[in-house]
Design a protein around this motif. Structure first.
Motif, mmCIF file in Angstrom:
data_model
loop_
_atom_site.group_PDB
_atom_site.id
_atom_site.type_symbol
_atom_site.label_atom_id
_atom_site.label_comp_id
_atom_site.label_asym_id
_atom_site.label_seq_id
_atom_site.Cartn_x
_atom_site.Cartn_y
_atom_site.Cartn_z
ATOM 1 N N ASP A 62 -88.576 -26.547 12.121
ATOM 2 C CA ASP A 62 -87.936 -25.260 12.388
ATOM 3 C C ASP A 62 -86.676 -25.493 13.229
ATOM 4 O O ASP A 62 -86.638 -26.381 14.080
ATOM 5 N N ASN A 90 -86.245 -16.580 13.186
ATOM 6 C CA ASN A 90 -85.393 -17.155 12.146
ATOM 7 C C ASN A 90 -86.259 -17.475 10.930
ATOM 8 O O ASN A 90 -87.486 -17.348 10.978
ATOM 9 N N PHE A 140 -88.401 -21.118 19.696
ATOM 10 C CA PHE A 140 -89.040 -19.926 20.291
ATOM 11 C C PHE A 140 -88.392 -18.693 19.676
ATOM 12 O O PHE A 140 -88.823 -18.225 18.627
ATOM 13 N N ALA A 194 -91.827 -18.542 10.529
ATOM 14 C CA ALA A 194 -92.868 -18.893 11.501
ATOM 15 C C ALA A 194 -92.617 -18.179 12.817
ATOM 16 O O ALA A 194 -91.497 -18.119 13.303
ATOM 17 N N ASN A 203 -93.904 -19.073 16.290
ATOM 18 C CA ASN A 203 -92.472 -19.209 16.482
ATOM 19 C C ASN A 203 -91.896 -20.461 15.825
ATOM 20 O O ASN A 203 -90.685 -20.518 15.602
ATOM 21 N N TYR A 204 -92.701 -21.477 15.583
ATOM 22 C CA TYR A 204 -92.163 -22.800 15.253
ATOM 23 C C TYR A 204 -93.091 -23.511 14.268
ATOM 24 O O TYR A 204 -94.319 -23.414 14.365
ATOM 25 N N VAL A 225 -85.330 -23.162 15.255
ATOM 26 C CA VAL A 225 -85.414 -22.417 16.519
ATOM 27 C C VAL A 225 -86.860 -22.482 17.012
ATOM 28 O O VAL A 225 -87.756 -21.913 16.381
HETATM 29 CA CA LIG Z 1 -88.584 -20.431 14.714
#
Ligand SMILES: [Ca+2]
Ligand SMILES: [Ca+2]
Ligand SMILES: [Ca+2]
Length: 327
Positions: free
Chosen positions: A149, A157, A153, A133, A135-136, A151
């Motif tokens: 998730d 990952n 931001f 993803a 970011n999340y 992480v």
């Molecule tokens: Ca992430």
């Protein structure tokens, strides 16, 4: 000609207006909240930080993942970039995560037998999912929060999840394109202090389920918006396709469009058929060819037939809910 005091004031106002309407080419034009006719609630400017940083990376660099609150013109308070369960939710197993020194070069180096199995149905099929993803993400199966998730931001990952469930079942995912300038939908990037970053979500599951255009996707937070006239709504789609995505060094007065998320959106009985179908994006659109968290396991992403999905605007839409029913 004699200019009265009143006329002088009027003239100076005009002069101010002219200055206000003649920004440098780098300054976005702005319309008024009162001109906006759509269904969103509109906020303007930076949010008040309520959580300065959700995540510290012990082994390297990461962007500050803050959470803020901002009040609209009707007094309603919105959480930005979005309400989330990062602090308390079950963390997903790391497939690739630099901050925890989890950096396998391929799936063969991953001990998948140690991935915990979430139980939705005790007598269900055990399913493994591979998730990347930007970011999340927060993953729900039949309304049960399976994993969040690790992480919020950066750095980028990826994760593995396992769950036991009987078909048919419903996958519901909250995805957030995180932001550095809280409430403004932007980050310091590409040489601009207010650069609008992009999102993107891709996953495959061992029962053959993959992300694609059959998923439903709706946006709940769109920012930065510099001219509210660029927002439109057609057939349930909350569109921002005519809004600029250009970065600026003067984005502090940007608008944001917010929509309330339904309280039961993640549940099996929630009817998302009126939501738009997910928009599909290429690996080049998302820019993953330099991201090991994705490329090292590409056979479980595009190689498994999965596509990157998001709502209609992968740059400006920052909180998106995704729903798919596995028959
Ligand atoms: Ca992430
Ligand atoms: Ca992003
Ligand atoms: Ca964005």
């Amino acid at each position: 000609m004699i200019i009265t005091k009143h006329q002088a004031l009027a003239l100076s106002s005009v002069a101010l207006l002219v200055i206000g309407c003649s920004p440098s080419s780098d300054t976005p034009s702005v319309s008024n909240i009162s001109d906006y006719q759509g269904s969103a609630s509109i906020t303007q400017g930076v949010a008040t930080t309520v959580e300065s940083n959700l995540f510290e990376c012990a082994n390297g660099r990461s962007r500050v993942a803050g959470v803020g609150e901002i009040t609209d013109s009707e007094g309603k308070v919105w959480t930005v970039p979005a309400k989330n369960n990062f602090a308390t939710g079950p963390k997903a197993f790391d497939l690739y995560e630099e901050c925890s020194n989890t950096t396998p070069s391929s799936l063969a180096e991953v001990d998948q037998s140690s991935v915990p199995v979430a139980i939705v149905d005790q007598d269900g099929e055990e399913i493994t999912g591979y998730i990347f993803a930007d970011n999340y993400f927060e993953l729900y199966i039949n309304g049960q929060l399976i994993a969040v998730d690790t992480v919020p931001f950066t750095p980028f990952n990826s994760n593995i999840v396992k769950f036991k469930v009987k078909k048919p079942y419903t996958i519901a995912v909250k995805v957030i394109d995180w932001e550095e300038n809280i409430g403004l939908g932007s980050e310091d990037n590409r040489g601009k202090a207010y650069h609008a970053g992009d999102g993107g979500f891709i996953a495959s599951f061992s029962d053959g389920t993959v992300t694609g255009p059959e998923w439903q996707a709706q946006t709940f937070y769109t920012s930065p918006i510099y001219d509210l006239a660029c927002l439109s709504e057609v057939d349930g789609k909350r569109l921002s396709e005519s809004c600029t995505t250009e970065g600026t060094d003067h984005g502090q007065d940007a608008y944001a469009a917010h929509w309330e998320t339904p309280t039961n959106w993640m549940n099996q009985e929630f009817d998302a058929t009126s939501w738009p179908q997910a928009s599909v994006y290429s690996e080049d659109d998302i820019g993953v060819n330099n991201k090991k968290a994705y490329m090292n396991f590409i056979e479980k992403f595009s190689g498994a037939g999965a596509s990157f999905i998001w709502s209609t605007n992968v740059v400006l839409d920052n909180e998106v809910l995704l729903i798919y029913e596995v028959k």
